[in-house]
Scaffold this motif. Structure first.
Motif, mmCIF file in Angstrom:
data_model
loop_
_atom_site.group_PDB
_atom_site.id
_atom_site.type_symbol
_atom_site.label_atom_id
_atom_site.label_comp_id
_atom_site.label_asym_id
_atom_site.label_seq_id
_atom_site.Cartn_x
_atom_site.Cartn_y
_atom_site.Cartn_z
ATOM 1 N N HIS A 193 45.951 41.650 35.359
ATOM 2 C CA HIS A 193 45.524 40.284 35.648
ATOM 3 C C HIS A 193 46.727 39.345 35.571
ATOM 4 C CE1 HIS A 193 43.352 36.480 35.318
ATOM 5 N NE2 HIS A 193 42.261 37.113 35.708
ATOM 6 N N SER A 194 46.773 38.372 36.455
ATOM 7 C CA SER A 194 47.954 37.512 36.558
ATOM 8 C C SER A 194 48.170 36.637 35.340
ATOM 9 C CB SER A 194 47.841 36.630 37.809
ATOM 10 O OG SER A 194 46.658 35.847 37.761
ATOM 11 N N HIS A 199 43.640 42.036 30.473
ATOM 12 C CA HIS A 199 42.654 42.290 31.518
ATOM 13 C C HIS A 199 43.305 42.973 32.722
ATOM 14 C CE1 HIS A 199 40.561 39.383 29.090
ATOM 15 N NE2 HIS A 199 39.541 39.264 29.922
ATOM 16 N N ALA A 201 42.432 43.553 37.032
ATOM 17 C CA ALA A 201 41.709 42.810 38.058
ATOM 18 C C ALA A 201 41.937 43.450 39.418
ATOM 19 C CB ALA A 201 42.171 41.347 38.089
ATOM 20 N N HIS A 203 43.406 43.400 42.731
ATOM 21 C CA HIS A 203 44.621 42.697 43.131
ATOM 22 C C HIS A 203 45.232 43.445 44.304
ATOM 23 C CE1 HIS A 203 48.609 40.899 42.997
ATOM 24 N NE2 HIS A 203 48.217 40.087 42.039
ATOM 25 N N TYR A 254 34.770 41.554 30.745
ATOM 26 C CA TYR A 254 34.602 41.325 32.180
ATOM 27 C C TYR A 254 33.267 40.674 32.546
ATOM 28 C CZ TYR A 254 38.761 44.214 32.589
ATOM 29 O OH TYR A 254 40.047 44.705 32.482
#
Length: 325
Positions: A193-194, A199, A201, A203, A254
């Motif tokens: 996750h960015s 997390h 994600a 992407h 999530y």
């Protein structure tokens, strides 16, 4: 503590013209190509008694090749007497049914008390195998089946099959939020996750990830699923289901917060409120034995907490036959 490796073979004439690293990978398939390349570069390989440290060098065929080296034991972890639910074991592999609240590998915040620590106690010689033979992982609160390699040879073959998506099948049972009408395939890449570093994600710059799923049972506002992994990215099922806006019950990371339907029975309300882990269980594992090639399959019973949750969902659906939410 290390394992001595002594290998010898004559290069078949039909392999003449191929590169040294390619030939060794075919002659000694129990070891990965990356490991063999390292041995070549480290002067561990001789051809007719002469060191050859150029992986791309081509051979004629008929040469005598020898490898004399050792595999250093990986970082030492503490062996701990932690009970494992072992469903199968032989000289090469073992299969365990992992409970919830048990981390697979030591890491930040979990230096011990893991499956790896338990494996070192149960099978001390597994210390010579990278990652103590762990081939694939389950999240801390995901339950179910895992296969572990007891030897480097077994690990090499299992990892090859897993990466090639060949003779290595993992099926899961899950319960998600929302009513799904049909199964399908989720083919979305997954990466870190960015902004939330714990997390994962979906992407577009992530690694390829494919999850197959089918509806096993529908309730008023939830669905029981059977899923099959084609790839094995971190949190893959959890991320893919959240991407479909059907996060798993109990998956606080999530978005799987409790979502009781209107007029939910007290039993269902309590089950949803108290279910504190993702409702995910590795129910079936099917592999080709890494040494014999025999196809083997195991199933792990659905854990009690998911059984109780499923029963509460069924009773709630019966109590509300019109499915009003």
């Amino acid at each position: 503590m290390s394992e001595q490796i002594s290998l010898q073979a004559e290069v078949p004439l039909e392999l003449g013209g191929k590169r040294l690293d390619q030939i060794l990978a075919q002659l000694f398939p129990d070891y990965s190509r990356s490991r063999i390349k390292t041995w070549i570069l480290d002067d561990k390989v001789t051809i007719d008694g002469v060191i050859l440290n150029i992986p791309r060098e081509k051979l004629l065929g008929g040469e005598m090749v020898a490898i004399e080296t050792e595999i250093e034991a990986p970082r030492e972890y503490e062996a701990q007497h932690i009970t494992l639910n072992i469903v199968y074991e032989d000289d090469h592999i073992l299969v365990i049914n992992k409970p919830a609240d048990l981390v697979v590998h030591p890491g930040a915040g979990n230096p011990n008390g893991t499956v790896l620590n338990a494996l070192l106690h149960h099978c001390p010689e597994i210390a010579n195998v990278p990652r103590a033979g762990i081939v694939h992982r389950l999240d801390k609160d995901t339950t179910g089946l895992m296969v572990v390699a007891k030897t480097i040879q077994a690990q090499t073959h299992l990892v090859k099959n897993l990466q090639a998506r060949d003779n290595f099948t993992r099926e899961y049972e899950a319960i998600c939020n929302g009513t799904m009408t049909a199964g399908g395939k989720i083919e979305k890449p997954i990466g870190r996750h960015s902004t939330k570093r714990t997390h994962m994600a979906v992407h577009e710059m992530g690694k390829p990830a494919v999850t197959h799923f089918r509806v096993a049972e529908k309730f008023r506002a939830h669905t029981r699923l059977r899923l099959r992994l084609e790839t094995g990215r971190t949190h893959q099922i959890r991320v893919h289901m959240a991407y479909l806006n059907h996060p798993l019950i109990g998956d606080q990371l999530y978005g799987g917060r409790p979502r009781p339907p209107r007029n939910a029975t007290p039993e269902l309300f309590a089950q949803l409120r108290d279910f504190k882990r993702q409702a995910l269980h590795a129910v079936r594992l099917r592999i080709a034995h890494p040494i014999t090639g025999e196809m083997m399959s195991w199933e792990a019973p659905i854990p009690e907490d998911m059984v109780a949750l499923t029963e509460a969902l069924r009773e709630d659906t019966k109590a509300n036959p019109d499915y009003s939410l």
